[in-house]
Scaffold this active site. Structure first.
Site, PDB file in Angstrom:
ATOM      1  N   HIS A   1      -0.074 -40.524  20.080  1.00 20.08           N
ATOM      2  CA  HIS A   1       1.247 -39.920  19.895  1.00 20.08           C
ATOM      3  C   HIS A   1       2.331 -40.899  20.356  1.00 20.08           C
ATOM      4  O   HIS A   1       3.342 -41.109  19.676  1.00 20.08           O
ATOM      5  CB  HIS A   1       1.371 -38.626  20.721  1.00 20.08           C
ATOM      6  CG  HIS A   1       0.746 -37.424  20.096  1.00 20.08           C
ATOM      7  ND1 HIS A   1      -0.605 -37.290  19.935  1.00 20.08           N
ATOM      8  CD2 HIS A   1       1.311 -36.287  19.596  1.00 20.08           C
ATOM      9  CE1 HIS A   1      -0.868 -36.117  19.373  1.00 20.08           C
ATOM     10  NE2 HIS A   1       0.290 -35.489  19.154  1.00 20.08           N
TER      11      HIS A   1
ATOM     12  N   TYR B   1       0.858  -1.186   0.000  1.00 13.96           N
ATOM     13  CA  TYR B   1       0.000   0.000   0.000  1.00 13.96           C
ATOM     14  C   TYR B   1       0.894   1.236   0.000  1.00 13.96           C
ATOM     15  O   TYR B   1       1.748   1.391   0.876  1.00 13.96           O
ATOM     16  CB  TYR B   1      -0.913   0.018   1.232  1.00 13.96           C
ATOM     17  CG  TYR B   1      -1.962   1.108   1.154  1.00 13.96           C
ATOM     18  CD1 TYR B   1      -3.257   0.817   0.733  1.00 13.96           C
ATOM     19  CD2 TYR B   1      -1.657   2.434   1.457  1.00 13.96           C
ATOM     20  CE1 TYR B   1      -4.222   1.807   0.626  1.00 13.96           C
ATOM     21  CE2 TYR B   1      -2.612   3.432   1.342  1.00 13.96           C
ATOM     22  CZ  TYR B   1      -3.891   3.114   0.936  1.00 13.96           C
ATOM     23  OH  TYR B   1      -4.839   4.104   0.817  1.00 13.96           O
TER      24      TYR B   1
ATOM     25  N   GLU C   1       1.240 -36.821  28.905  1.00 11.15           N
ATOM     26  CA  GLU C   1       0.204 -35.863  28.494  1.00 11.15           C
ATOM     27  C   GLU C   1      -1.135 -36.537  28.221  1.00 11.15           C
ATOM     28  O   GLU C   1      -2.117 -35.873  27.892  1.00 11.15           O
ATOM     29  CB  GLU C   1       0.657 -35.103  27.235  1.00 11.15           C
ATOM     30  CG  GLU C   1       1.815 -34.151  27.509  1.00 11.15           C
ATOM     31  CD  GLU C   1       2.176 -33.317  26.287  1.00 11.15           C
ATOM     32  OE1 GLU C   1       1.621 -33.567  25.199  1.00 11.15           O
ATOM     33  OE2 GLU C   1       3.010 -32.402  26.437  1.00 11.15           O
TER      34      GLU C   1
ATOM     35  N   ASN D   1      -3.634   5.957   6.144  1.00 16.74           N
ATOM     36  CA  ASN D   1      -4.365   6.759   7.128  1.00 16.74           C
ATOM     37  C   ASN D   1      -5.102   5.862   8.122  1.00 16.74           C
ATOM     38  O   ASN D   1      -4.901   4.645   8.155  1.00 16.74           O
ATOM     39  CB  ASN D   1      -5.321   7.723   6.419  1.00 16.74           C
ATOM     40  CG  ASN D   1      -6.383   6.990   5.595  1.00 16.74           C
ATOM     41  OD1 ASN D   1      -6.633   5.801   5.777  1.00 16.74           O
ATOM     42  ND2 ASN D   1      -7.013   7.705   4.687  1.00 16.74           N
TER      43      ASN D   1
ATOM     44  N   HIS E   1       5.523  16.019   8.560  1.00 12.45           N
ATOM     45  CA  HIS E   1       4.671  14.925   8.091  1.00 12.45           C
ATOM     46  C   HIS E   1       3.219  15.126   8.498  1.00 12.45           C
ATOM     47  O   HIS E   1       2.300  14.869   7.726  1.00 12.45           O
ATOM     48  CB  HIS E   1       5.150  13.591   8.673  1.00 12.45           C
ATOM     49  CG  HIS E   1       6.213  12.924   7.866  1.00 12.45           C
ATOM     50  ND1 HIS E   1       6.028  12.513   6.572  1.00 12.45           N
ATOM     51  CD2 HIS E   1       7.489  12.583   8.181  1.00 12.45           C
ATOM     52  CE1 HIS E   1       7.140  11.951   6.122  1.00 12.45           C
ATOM     53  NE2 HIS E   1       8.043  11.985   7.075  1.00 12.45           N
TER      54      HIS E   1
ATOM     55  N   GLN F   1     -11.016   0.046   1.009  1.00 15.16           N
ATOM     56  CA  GLN F   1     -11.458  -0.808  -0.100  1.00 15.16           C
ATOM     57  C   GLN F   1     -10.280  -1.473  -0.808  1.00 15.16           C
ATOM     58  O   GLN F   1     -10.383  -2.613  -1.276  1.00 15.16           O
ATOM     59  CB  GLN F   1     -12.309  -0.014  -1.098  1.00 15.16           C
ATOM     60  CG  GLN F   1     -11.614   1.126  -1.815  1.00 15.16           C
ATOM     61  CD  GLN F   1     -11.684   2.436  -1.046  1.00 15.16           C
ATOM     62  OE1 GLN F   1     -11.925   2.446   0.161  1.00 15.16           O
ATOM     63  NE2 GLN F   1     -11.506   3.539  -1.757  1.00 15.16           N
TER      64      GLN F   1
ATOM     65  N   GLN G   1      10.531  15.520  10.650  1.00 18.20           N
ATOM     66  CA  GLN G   1       9.420  14.644  11.020  1.00 18.20           C
ATOM     67  C   GLN G   1       8.163  15.432  11.331  1.00 18.20           C
ATOM     68  O   GLN G   1       7.058  14.993  11.026  1.00 18.20           O
ATOM     69  CB  GLN G   1       9.805  13.771  12.212  1.00 18.20           C
ATOM     70  CG  GLN G   1      10.908  12.784  11.901  1.00 18.20           C
ATOM     71  CD  GLN G   1      10.652  12.013  10.622  1.00 18.20           C
ATOM     72  OE1 GLN G   1       9.718  11.223  10.546  1.00 18.20           O
ATOM     73  NE2 GLN G   1      11.475  12.230   9.600  1.00 18.20           N
TER      74      GLN G   1
ATOM     75  N   ASP H   1      15.450   8.033   5.005  1.00 14.68           N
ATOM     76  CA  ASP H   1      14.138   7.989   4.367  1.00 14.68           C
ATOM     77  C   ASP H   1      14.229   7.668   2.886  1.00 14.68           C
ATOM     78  O   ASP H   1      13.321   7.053   2.320  1.00 14.68           O
ATOM     79  CB  ASP H   1      13.427   9.337   4.532  1.00 14.68           C
ATOM     80  CG  ASP H   1      12.649   9.425   5.834  1.00 14.68           C
ATOM     81  OD1 ASP H   1      12.534   8.401   6.530  1.00 14.68           O
ATOM     82  OD2 ASP H   1      12.158  10.520   6.158  1.00 14.68           O
TER      83      ASP H   1
ATOM     84  N   GLU I   1      10.981   5.775  16.700  1.00 14.89           N
ATOM     85  CA  GLU I   1      11.067   5.284  15.323  1.00 14.89           C
ATOM     86  C   GLU I   1      12.438   5.639  14.731  1.00 14.89           C
ATOM     87  O   GLU I   1      13.163   4.777  14.250  1.00 14.89           O
ATOM     88  CB  GLU I   1       9.951   5.922  14.498  1.00 14.89           C
ATOM     89  CG  GLU I   1       9.959   5.531  13.026  1.00 14.89           C
ATOM     90  CD  GLU I   1       8.928   6.306  12.225  1.00 14.89           C
ATOM     91  OE1 GLU I   1       8.626   5.879  11.097  1.00 14.89           O
ATOM     92  OE2 GLU I   1       8.436   7.360  12.705  1.00 14.89           O
ATOM     93  N   HIS I   2      12.790   6.924  14.758  1.00 11.04           N
ATOM     94  CA  HIS I   2      14.093   7.397  14.276  1.00 11.04           C
ATOM     95  C   HIS I   2      14.878   7.966  15.454  1.00 11.04           C
ATOM     96  O   HIS I   2      14.365   8.805  16.189  1.00 11.04           O
ATOM     97  CB  HIS I   2      13.929   8.515  13.233  1.00 11.04           C
ATOM     98  CG  HIS I   2      13.027   8.167  12.084  1.00 11.04           C
ATOM     99  ND1 HIS I   2      11.697   8.562  12.028  1.00 11.04           N
ATOM    100  CD2 HIS I   2      13.273   7.471  10.954  1.00 11.04           C
ATOM    101  CE1 HIS I   2      11.166   8.122  10.904  1.00 11.04           C
ATOM    102  NE2 HIS I   2      12.087   7.453  10.229  1.00 11.04           N
TER     103      HIS I   2
ATOM    104  N   SER J   1       4.673   9.655  12.743  1.00  7.25           N
ATOM    105  CA  SER J   1       6.132   9.585  12.629  1.00  7.25           C
ATOM    106  C   SER J   1       6.804  10.220  13.839  1.00  7.25           C
ATOM    107  O   SER J   1       6.257  11.119  14.476  1.00  7.25           O
ATOM    108  CB  SER J   1       6.576  10.292  11.352  1.00  7.25           C
ATOM    109  OG  SER J   1       7.915  10.009  11.063  1.00  7.25           O
TER     110      SER J   1
END
Length: 458
Positions: A431, A141, A426, A225, A273, A202, A270, A372, A338-339, A248
């Site tokens: 088995h 995506y 068991e 999103n 963003h 979708q 950042q 990046d 993250e960074h 971010s």
């Protein structure tokens, strides 16, 4: 008269008595999705699962303003992708190819280090090992609403390609039909197999369930999103997903030796963003923190996305005075950003103290933005503190591992006795007998506790 934008990250010191409270408040971000979004996403997923292409066409028209009579009109051909690449200015083509080459080289090294099959034989001839195979088909995506991200195409498609994935299906929303040439060109360079101009929940549904036109995939990767994040959570189990990405983040550990303008711009990188993005500076030098704030004030008006930066820094940013760099490293581990930039003259001194981060950028010249786009390592990274237990996207996300076991006749004599004993314990007689039938000589079956045979024996 234009109102002057002000970006004031919260200032706090670890010496403050209320530091812990202020620190936690500033870090807090809820990943809970709005209930209305959750319900809308559930409806979209169910509709696409039931009506397939027709539902995808309807939602693409409704949300992206893109009218199409059939899904074939929303599929980008390889010829279109190549044409987009050929039409780029030479400097853009060169930059795209150079970035792709570095990303590919890094992930090829990653595959050699951890992504190969292996096996060994015991003294008795038993073979044990691991077979690594790529996924058959993945969906990536690529966001396409507020901005276009050709770098995301490279970072998702190239490791999948290196892993040996058979088909890479890209989905990217194109509101009002506006196709970004760099995104299309990146898909061509990265080896995308098929691409569709659809997005939102979708698109996730189409990839997860399959339609008459969009093939069902094994895993979906890439950010989006709130609707995309919610959809990925809901289809997990039907398909694999990489992660649920939050806003971010950047955390800069500075010892005061880097030009303040550089650090201010790194915080901006950042903050631009998203209003919810988080930029934090940890530093033991109060005068240097003041200099960074002054740089923020001076440089902000020059930024095209100044309003977003100002809201991000004021709402979620922080400048934190620590007693020393060791304490700064300890706080960084609590945040698990993250960074993480180690903007220090002696960055390698502090790196061993840093345990939790999506990516660590060492030294003043290593701006996060290089990671990046073109440094090589993947820029799809864990957010919201999940770097405590998660890793960057990589070749391993597009592979699966099967255990290999080949027991020799000699090995069965040892392993069979062990397995039978544990299986009887068991209460799983089948088995146990499956293992015992391979023993020489075959021992008589044991009665299980509580069984009719056990009572008769008593």
């Amino acid at each position: 008269m234009t109102m002057k934008l002000i970006a004031k990250p919260a200032f706090m010191s670890t010496a403050d008595t209320d530091f812990e409270q202020k620190f936690q408040q500033r870090l807090h971000w809820s990943a809970d999705t709005d209930a209305a979004i959750e319900q809308r996403v559930a409806d979209i997923l169910a509709d696409v699962q039931q009506r397939g292409d027709a539902a995808v066409l309807e939602y693409t028209h409704r949300f992206d303003g893109l009218q199409a009579q059939s899904m074939s009109a929303l599929e980008l051909t390889q010829a279109e992708l190549k044409a987009a690449f050929d039409a780029l200015a030479a400097v853009q083509r060169d930059a795209l190819q150079a970035a792709a080459a570095r990303v590919r080289r890094y992930h090829e090294a990653q595959k050699r280090a951890s992504g190969e099959s292996w096996s060994y034989r015991d003294e008795d001839g038993t073979l044990l090992g691991q077979k690594v195979t790529p996924l058959d088909r993945v969906g990536i995506y690529v966001p396409g609403g507020k901005a276009a991200y050709p770098s995301s195409v490279l970072m998702n498609a190239i490791p999948a390609h290196v892993a040996g994935v058979g088909e890479i299906i890209m989905v990217v929303p194109t509101p009002q039909g506006a196709k970004n040439p760099l995104v299309l060109a990146a898909a061509y360079v990265a080896g995308v197999t098929r691409a569709f101009t659809i997005g939102g929940a979708q698109a996730v549904a189409a990839l997860a369930y399959g339609t008459a036109t969009v093939p069902k995939v094994d895993k979906i990767t890439g950010p989006g999103n709130a609707y995309v994040a919610s959809a990925k959570k809901r289809v997990f189990g039907t398909v694999g997903i990489d992660m649920i990405a939050g806003p971010s983040e950047i955390l800069v550990l500075a010892d005061g030796t880097t030009p303040p303008d550089w650090v201010a711009m790194d915080l901006f990188s950042q903050a631009e963003h998203d209003e919810l993005a988080q930029s934090i500076l940890l530093c033991p030098d109060a005068a240097y923190i003041d200099a960074v704030q002054a740089a923020i004030d001076r440089l902000l008006p020059e930024m095209p996305r100044a309003e977003i930066i100002a809201k991000s820094l004021t709402g979620r940013g922080a400048l934190i005075l620590t007693k020393d760099m060791e304490e700064a490293c300890a706080i960084s581990n609590r945040i698990a950003p993250e960074h993480l930039e180690v903007s220090s003259r002696d960055a390698h001194r502090w790196e061993p103290l840093l345990r939790h981060a999506g990516a660590i950028f060492l030294g003043a010249y290593t701006s996060e933005s290089l990671g990046d786009y073109c440094a090589g390592p993947n820029h799809v990274l864990p957010t919201s503190g999940t770097a405590r237990f998660s890793s960057p996207l990589g070749v391993y996300d597009f592979q699966k591992r099967s255990s290999l076991i080949e027991v020799s006749e000699q090995g069965a004599q040892t392993l069979g006795a062990i397995a039978a004993e544990l299986a009887y314990g068991e209460g799983l007689q089948a088995h146990a007998r499956a293992a015992e039938l391979r023993l020489q000589p075959v021992p008589p079956a044991r009665a299980m506790p509580g069984s009719a045979g056990a009572k008769d024996a008593a």
